[in-house]
Design a protein around this motif. Sequence first.
Motif, short mmCIF file in Angstrom:
data_model
loop_
_atom_site.label_atom_id
_atom_site.label_comp_id
_atom_site.label_asym_id
_atom_site.label_seq_id
_atom_site.Cartn_x
_atom_site.Cartn_y
_atom_site.Cartn_z
N PRO A 102 40.89 33.03 40.22
CA PRO A 102 41.55 33.06 41.52
C PRO A 102 40.54 33.35 42.63
N ALA A 103 40.72 32.70 43.78
CA ALA A 103 39.87 32.99 44.93
C ALA A 103 40.35 34.28 45.58
N THR A 104 39.44 35.20 45.82
CA THR A 104 39.83 36.51 46.37
C THR A 104 39.69 36.57 47.89
N ALA A 127 41.47 22.40 40.73
CA ALA A 127 41.88 23.20 41.87
C ALA A 127 43.40 23.28 41.93
N MET A 128 43.92 24.46 42.23
CA MET A 128 45.38 24.62 42.28
C MET A 128 45.76 25.73 43.24
N ASP A 129 46.99 25.66 43.76
CA ASP A 129 47.48 26.73 44.62
C ASP A 129 48.03 27.87 43.77
N GLU A 130 48.46 28.92 44.43
CA GLU A 130 48.90 30.12 43.70
C GLU A 130 50.12 29.83 42.84
N HIS A 131 51.01 28.97 43.31
CA HIS A 131 52.21 28.65 42.53
C HIS A 131 51.83 28.02 41.19
N ALA A 144 43.75 34.61 48.06
CA ALA A 144 43.53 33.58 49.08
C ALA A 144 44.45 32.38 48.88
N GLY A 145 45.41 32.50 47.92
CA GLY A 145 46.36 31.42 47.69
C GLY A 145 45.78 30.21 46.97
N PHE A 146 44.68 30.41 46.27
CA PHE A 146 43.97 29.29 45.65
C PHE A 146 43.28 29.77 44.38
N ALA A 147 43.15 28.87 43.41
CA ALA A 147 42.49 29.23 42.15
C ALA A 147 41.83 28.00 41.54
N ILE A 148 40.88 28.24 40.67
CA ILE A 148 40.22 27.21 39.89
C ILE A 148 40.56 27.45 38.42
#
Length: 391
Positions: A102-104, A127-131, A144-148
């Motif tokens: 997750p992006a912090t 790449a994906m959003d938090e959902h 940050a609402g984003f993750a790899i």
Amino acid sequence: MQHYSKGSDMSIDIYDEAGIGSSTSGVSGGLLHPYSPKAKLLWKGSDSWKECLELLAVAQRAMERNASAWETHDQSCSFDGPIVLRRADLYYYVSFRGILKPATTEMKVETLMENAKNCLTNCPLEAMDEHAAKCLAPNIIAPAGFAIYMPLAMNIHPKRYLQALFLACQNFADEASSSANAKIDIRFHEKHVNTLLELGGDYDAVVVCLGAKVGMLPELSGNLPLRACRGVIAQLELPTNIVECCINSPSILSDAWLAFQGPRSLLMGSTWDWGSKNYSPRVLPEEASKAVSDLLPKASAVFPTIKKWEFVKARAGIRAMPPSTAAGSLPLLGCVDTNCRYWLVGGLGSRGLLYHGLLGKLIAQAVISDDEAVIPSELTSWKRMAIWKQN
């Protein structure tokens, strides 16, 4: 051994006082992927990942073929579980859990997105959003609402892997000896080596792979640009009275990492104690308590329910960290005497699981050919530093 001249006899002795997989390499969390913490492809990441996949397949075949024979040979080593820890589907353990990062902070999102576009096809970054991240790990938070997501990255059991790899080497030697007009012997000695002079007269070449303990050899003490760093890893378990399904959760990379070992067990790491001289694998209660206090806030920032988990035990090891260069923090390879009888593989830091296959191939080629030039120059550049004084 794969690089030896067919038709020639070869004898290989391995010395390790702790036993196979019982020192720092076997202590690691086992998260395996070819990317940096920023999800950028590491130096020779593609080549290293390819070698890793091949060696994992070799180790897996060896374990499946004659695990029982190995247990009979050494009762202290037992394949009590899989090498690659997998997640369960409805019918069989078939797919990797993968690793989720997750992006912090907002600043990291753009970097992660760019790196996702330049990833390896055999170890992709999604790449994906938090959902979408929560669909993989329901209790995850992406600040940050984003993750790899790395779906093909792995969480392996280092000790089982190293033991299986040694078994594969023995199998290879036996098969090569029976099918060729040559004899190949490989022997393991659970013995401490005090000095290189103990070995020099018996071998055509000696390869030193002692990790952070390499500085204890008098011939190399004070001559290598390595930094010692002790790391503590904590094992946690979910209490039986708490319902929280993590069986399908990927492992998590953040300021602290979480490597899931099962639905109710995980490893949390790792601390960085620079300059430590504590080589003991034992972790005293005070050190363990401090490690958990340091790691838990970092882990809970992306996985809040970690606070429900209970500490079980801790383990530790010393990393041999290499110097930083323009190409990154790269391992140290090369001969360490004028006659090229003694060779070094060191400074793998926290990336030994990724680099060991490629570096093993490079050093084997160099030793067999008696030619250091086959090693990429960036891995021998340390010898040009003022600190190095060749014997």
